[in-house]
Design a protein around this motif. Structure first.
Motif, PDB file in Angstrom:
ATOM      1  N   GLU A 196       0.828  -1.202   0.000  1.00 49.36           N
ATOM      2  CA  GLU A 196       0.000   0.000   0.000  1.00 49.36           C
ATOM      3  C   GLU A 196       0.867   1.258   0.000  1.00 49.36           C
ATOM      4  O   GLU A 196       0.564   2.237  -0.705  1.00 49.36           O
ATOM      5  N   ARG A 197       1.967   1.259   0.764  1.00 51.80           N
ATOM      6  CA  ARG A 197       2.859   2.425   0.788  1.00 51.80           C
ATOM      7  C   ARG A 197       3.497   2.668  -0.574  1.00 51.80           C
ATOM      8  O   ARG A 197       3.793   3.807  -0.942  1.00 51.80           O
ATOM      9  N   ALA A 198       3.685   1.574  -1.327  1.00 50.74           N
ATOM     10  CA  ALA A 198       4.294   1.701  -2.654  1.00 50.74           C
ATOM     11  C   ALA A 198       3.268   2.044  -3.729  1.00 50.74           C
ATOM     12  O   ALA A 198       3.613   2.140  -4.903  1.00 50.74           O
ATOM     13  N   GLY A 199       2.007   2.222  -3.323  1.00 49.51           N
ATOM     14  CA  GLY A 199       0.972   2.613  -4.263  1.00 49.51           C
ATOM     15  C   GLY A 199       0.131   1.480  -4.790  1.00 49.51           C
ATOM     16  O   GLY A 199      -0.718   1.692  -5.661  1.00 49.51           O
ATOM     17  N   GLY A 200       0.335   0.262  -4.286  1.00 41.95           N
ATOM     18  CA  GLY A 200      -0.447  -0.879  -4.734  1.00 41.95           C
ATOM     19  C   GLY A 200      -1.694  -1.084  -3.909  1.00 41.95           C
ATOM     20  O   GLY A 200      -1.920  -0.405  -2.900  1.00 41.95           O
ATOM     21  N   SER A 201      -2.510  -2.033  -4.330  1.00 38.87           N
ATOM     22  CA  SER A 201      -3.733  -2.398  -3.606  1.00 38.87           C
ATOM     23  C   SER A 201      -3.649  -3.883  -3.251  1.00 38.87           C
ATOM     24  O   SER A 201      -3.782  -4.744  -4.134  1.00 38.87           O
ATOM     25  N   TYR A 202      -3.396  -4.161  -2.003  1.00 37.46           N
ATOM     26  CA  TYR A 202      -3.225  -5.553  -1.573  1.00 37.46           C
ATOM     27  C   TYR A 202      -4.557  -6.264  -1.421  1.00 37.46           C
ATOM     28  O   TYR A 202      -4.653  -7.477  -1.632  1.00 37.46           O
ATOM     29  N   TYR A 203      -5.594  -5.516  -1.037  1.00 34.39           N
ATOM     30  CA  TYR A 203      -6.924  -6.092  -0.880  1.00 34.39           C
ATOM     31  C   TYR A 203      -7.838  -5.588  -1.990  1.00 34.39           C
ATOM     32  O   TYR A 203      -7.740  -4.438  -2.403  1.00 34.39           O
ATOM     33  N   PRO A 204      -8.721  -6.473  -2.489  1.00 39.00           N
ATOM     34  CA  PRO A 204      -8.952  -7.848  -2.033  1.00 39.00           C
ATOM     35  C   PRO A 204      -7.861  -8.806  -2.511  1.00 39.00           C
ATOM     36  O   PRO A 204      -7.198  -8.563  -3.519  1.00 39.00           O
ATOM     37  N   LYS A 205      -7.718  -9.880  -1.769  1.00 39.64           N
ATOM     38  CA  LYS A 205      -6.815 -10.968  -2.123  1.00 39.64           C
ATOM     39  C   LYS A 205      -7.643 -12.255  -2.114  1.00 39.64           C
ATOM     40  O   LYS A 205      -8.820 -12.247  -1.725  1.00 39.64           O
ATOM     41  N   LEU A 206      -7.029 -13.361  -2.515  1.00 35.34           N
ATOM     42  CA  LEU A 206      -7.726 -14.642  -2.568  1.00 35.34           C
ATOM     43  C   LEU A 206      -7.082 -15.585  -1.551  1.00 35.34           C
ATOM     44  O   LEU A 206      -5.855 -15.660  -1.450  1.00 35.34           O
ATOM     45  N   LEU A 207      -7.930 -16.315  -0.814  1.00 41.53           N
ATOM     46  CA  LEU A 207      -7.446 -17.179   0.254  1.00 41.53           C
ATOM     47  C   LEU A 207      -8.105 -18.551   0.178  1.00 41.53           C
ATOM     48  O   LEU A 207      -9.331 -18.663   0.125  1.00 41.53           O
ATOM     49  N   ALA A 208      -7.284 -19.591   0.172  1.00 38.82           N
ATOM     50  CA  ALA A 208      -7.768 -20.962   0.305  1.00 38.82           C
ATOM     51  C   ALA A 208      -7.455 -21.410   1.730  1.00 38.82           C
ATOM     52  O   ALA A 208      -6.284 -21.583   2.081  1.00 38.82           O
ATOM     53  N   ALA A 209      -8.489 -21.586   2.530  1.00 38.61           N
ATOM     54  CA  ALA A 209      -8.278 -21.864   3.947  1.00 38.61           C
ATOM     55  C   ALA A 209      -9.602 -22.254   4.584  1.00 38.61           C
ATOM     56  O   ALA A 209     -10.662 -22.174   3.963  1.00 38.61           O
ATOM     57  N   VAL A 210      -9.525 -22.665   5.837  1.00 32.88           N
ATOM     58  CA  VAL A 210     -10.704 -22.837   6.677  1.00 32.88           C
ATOM     59  C   VAL A 210     -10.809 -21.591   7.550  1.00 32.88           C
ATOM     60  O   VAL A 210      -9.860 -21.268   8.272  1.00 32.88           O
ATOM     61  N   PRO A 211     -11.898 -20.856   7.495  1.00 34.30           N
ATOM     62  CA  PRO A 211     -11.989 -19.608   8.252  1.00 34.30           C
ATOM     63  C   PRO A 211     -11.729 -19.802   9.749  1.00 34.30           C
ATOM     64  O   PRO A 211     -12.224 -20.753  10.358  1.00 34.30           O
ATOM     65  N   PHE A 212     -10.923 -18.915  10.294  1.00 32.77           N
ATOM     66  CA  PHE A 212     -10.693 -18.805  11.735  1.00 32.77           C
ATOM     67  C   PHE A 212     -10.057 -20.063  12.334  1.00 32.77           C
ATOM     68  O   PHE A 212     -10.186 -20.293  13.533  1.00 32.77           O
ATOM     69  N   THR A 213      -9.348 -20.846  11.529  1.00 35.94           N
ATOM     70  CA  THR A 213      -8.938 -22.175  11.980  1.00 35.94           C
ATOM     71  C   THR A 213      -7.491 -22.469  11.592  1.00 35.94           C
ATOM     72  O   THR A 213      -7.222 -22.889  10.453  1.00 35.94           O
ATOM     73  N   PRO A 214      -6.545 -22.290  12.504  1.00 32.54           N
ATOM     74  CA  PRO A 214      -5.142 -22.570  12.195  1.00 32.54           C
ATOM     75  C   PRO A 214      -4.798 -24.047  12.341  1.00 32.54           C
ATOM     76  O   PRO A 214      -3.994 -24.454  13.188  1.00 32.54           O
ATOM     77  N   VAL A 215      -5.417 -24.865  11.501  1.00 35.32           N
ATOM     78  CA  VAL A 215      -5.237 -26.317  11.561  1.00 35.32           C
ATOM     79  C   VAL A 215      -4.753 -26.805  10.202  1.00 35.32           C
ATOM     80  O   VAL A 215      -5.376 -26.532   9.173  1.00 35.32           O
ATOM     81  N   THR A 216      -3.649 -27.530  10.188  1.00 32.62           N
ATOM     82  CA  THR A 216      -3.104 -28.074   8.951  1.00 32.62           C
ATOM     83  C   THR A 216      -4.042 -29.136   8.370  1.00 32.62           C
ATOM     84  O   THR A 216      -4.577 -29.972   9.100  1.00 32.62           O
ATOM     85  N   GLY A 217      -4.223 -29.081   7.053  1.00 29.15           N
ATOM     86  CA  GLY A 217      -5.090 -30.062   6.411  1.00 29.15           C
ATOM     87  C   GLY A 217      -5.061 -29.914   4.905  1.00 29.15           C
ATOM     88  O   GLY A 217      -4.283 -29.144   4.339  1.00 29.15           O
ATOM     89  N   ARG A 218      -5.925 -30.663   4.239  1.00 34.69           N
ATOM     90  CA  ARG A 218      -6.025 -30.596   2.786  1.00 34.69           C
ATOM     91  C   ARG A 218      -6.726 -29.297   2.370  1.00 34.69           C
ATOM     92  O   ARG A 218      -7.680 -28.875   3.002  1.00 34.69           O
ATOM     93  N   ARG A 219      -6.252 -28.702   1.304  1.00 29.45           N
ATOM     94  CA  ARG A 219      -6.905 -27.516   0.759  1.00 29.45           C
ATOM     95  C   ARG A 219      -7.341 -27.740  -0.686  1.00 29.45           C
ATOM     96  O   ARG A 219      -8.330 -27.178  -1.119  1.00 29.45           O
ATOM     97  N   ARG A 220      -6.602 -28.563  -1.413  1.00 31.80           N
ATOM     98  CA  ARG A 220      -7.041 -28.988  -2.747  1.00 31.80           C
ATOM     99  C   ARG A 220      -7.722 -30.341  -2.546  1.00 31.80           C
ATOM    100  O   ARG A 220      -7.063 -31.367  -2.368  1.00 31.80           O
ATOM    101  N   LEU A 221      -9.034 -30.313  -2.547  1.00 30.62           N
ATOM    102  CA  LEU A 221      -9.818 -31.469  -2.128  1.00 30.62           C
ATOM    103  C   LEU A 221     -10.089 -32.373  -3.318  1.00 30.62           C
ATOM    104  O   LEU A 221     -10.966 -32.110  -4.141  1.00 30.62           O
ATOM    105  N   VAL A 222      -9.309 -33.435  -3.385  1.00 35.35           N
ATOM    106  CA  VAL A 222      -9.396 -34.389  -4.493  1.00 35.35           C
ATOM    107  C   VAL A 222      -9.274 -35.798  -3.917  1.00 35.35           C
ATOM    108  O   VAL A 222      -8.300 -36.094  -3.218  1.00 35.35           O
ATOM    109  N   PRO A 223     -10.225 -36.676  -4.184  1.00 33.36           N
ATOM    110  CA  PRO A 223     -10.085 -38.061  -3.715  1.00 33.36           C
ATOM    111  C   PRO A 223      -8.914 -38.753  -4.404  1.00 33.36           C
ATOM    112  O   PRO A 223      -8.540 -38.395  -5.530  1.00 33.36           O
ATOM    113  N   PRO A 224      -8.316 -39.746  -3.761  1.00 35.82           N
ATOM    114  CA  PRO A 224      -7.243 -40.510  -4.412  1.00 35.82           C
ATOM    115  C   PRO A 224      -7.752 -41.172  -5.688  1.00 35.82           C
ATOM    116  O   PRO A 224      -8.901 -41.585  -5.776  1.00 35.82           O
TER     117      PRO A 224
END
Length: 387
Positions: free
Chosen positions: A98-126
């Motif tokens: 932002e200081r350099a003149g860019g716009s960081y938001y909006p951004k895109l996030l793949a995650a579970v909201p409010f949940t710092p738990v490691t897990g799968r994010r690309r959900l594909v069956p074997p």
């Protein structure tokens, strides 16, 4: 598999996906059961008002269907208007851009909201198309970011195998640490204490005795959890959240929906005095892990937090035969209670070359610091040292 047979779509709400079809890719047979990836959990965050456009979470879930219409792969995806509720902290990146003149938001996030738990994010069956479908999910997410002029894509708390794959595709790799208790086949809590050094063992016994003076601890799962219990716990949650992180994320409805939809995945621990709850902790139960999530109390007495959140969780995990207890983000005080440091990983795609290069340089130095800190902490666990 023929790419032309794949249909990639975006849905603005998980309510537009059938629960059974989402769960079939989120928790396929043979995979470790992750309660946070279920339709029941993720949709509850949306319909309860916790993760919505109003709160800065804009669902943009990515779906891949075959030519027969069957859901083949998915990614829980959100356009974010801020970086709160993520636990992978990029505020300094946003401020610099932002200081350099860019716009960081909006951004895109793949995650579970409010949940710092490691897990799968690309959900594909074997299956034979797993690699291709995962690649299509990543390409689709990056395409969404590019076509909508978003600054970046972030994939948070990913399992280590997928983190390696994503790093090899050119995404920036970030590491951090959390603390986790590991069950080494203990028959009871005393068995766990026997693995500690004498001084640490005595300290934990003193802490438990202090916390349990005049207090009874109860474990509630399934149908034993009532709305009255949730009323008490929500008061604890709001008090802790207001003091600790400003504005609590979940609503009262969030807890009711979780109780209604997935009661057997919930564990509430309550500290009771004269029949009334004075503290409580909420956990979720996976196939081999107990996940500590929220806690609060109405009486700030010594050691009550450690007992309610950490020691009672260990008791439950041993009784259930669970391998791990994950106690959430941060908290060096967990080390002395037998929770050891473990690495967490995330992956980042950044559109602007200048910002990408600056972040890449920062992450190299940060990884070295995380590795050094983990080595330091690992040497100071409370367990007996080999001769």
């Amino acid at each position: 598999m023929d790419d032309t047979a794949l249909k990639i779509t975006i849905v603005p709400a998980l309510a537009e996906v059938l629960p059974d079809e989402w769960n079939a890719v989120a928790n396929p047979p043979g995979a470790r059961y992750d309660p946070f990836l279920t339709w029941e959990f993720l949709e509850a965050m949306e319909s309860s008002g916790a993760a919505t456009p109003r709160t800065g979470w804009v669902p943009r879930h990515l779906l891949i269907r075959g030519d027969d219409g069957r859901l083949r792969a998915a990614m829980p995806l959100y356009a974010k208007m801020h970086s709160r509720g993520e636990f992978v902290f990029d505020h300094s990146w946003a401020e610099a851009f932002e200081r350099a003149g860019g716009s960081y938001y909006p951004k895109l996030l793949a995650a579970v909201p409010f949940t710092p738990v490691t897990g799968r994010r690309r959900l594909v069956p074997p299956g034979p198309d797993e690699i291709q479908l995962k690649a299509a999910l990543l390409a689709g997410a990056i395409q969404i970011a590019e076509e909508n002029d978003l600054s970046s894509l972030h994939i948070n708390f990913i399992d280590h195998d997928d983190a390696d794959v994503l790093e090899n595709t050119g995404l920036l790799s970030r590491t951090d640490q959390q603390f986790r208790w590991e069950n080494d086949g203990y028959e009871n809590f005393d068995g766990f204490l026997g693995a500690l050094s004498s001084a640490k063992r005595k300290n934990l016994r003193k802490e438990r005795a202090k916390a349990q003076e005049g207090v009874e601890f109860v474990h509630l799962t399934g149908d034993a959890i009532t709305e009255d219990h949730l009323d008490h716990f929500f008061q604890f949650y709001m008090d802790t959240g207001s003091r600790k992180w400003g504005t609590p994320y979940l609503t009262r409805l969030s807890f009711s929906l979780l109780r209604e939809r997935m009661p057997d995945d919930l564990l509430f621990v309550f500290a009771m005095e004269n029949g009334e709850p004075i503290a409580g902790a909420m956990n979720l139960i996976g196939s081999d892990t107990l996940y500590g999530r929220y806690w609060g109390c109405s009486d700030q007495r010594p050691m009550l937090h450690f007992e309610t959140c950490y020691y009672q969780a260990i008791d439950f995990a041993i009784a259930r035969g669970l391998k791990y207890v994950e106690a959430g983000a941060q908290g060096g005080h967990k080390l002395a209670r037998g929770y050891v440091p473990v690495l967490t990983r995330s992956a980042h795609w950044i559109a602007h070359p200048g910002l990408r290069n600056a972040v890449a340089d920062y992450l190299t130095r940060e990884r070295d610091a995380v590795e050094s800190d983990m080595d330091y902490l690992t040497e100071r666990t409370p367990f007996k040292k080999d001769s």
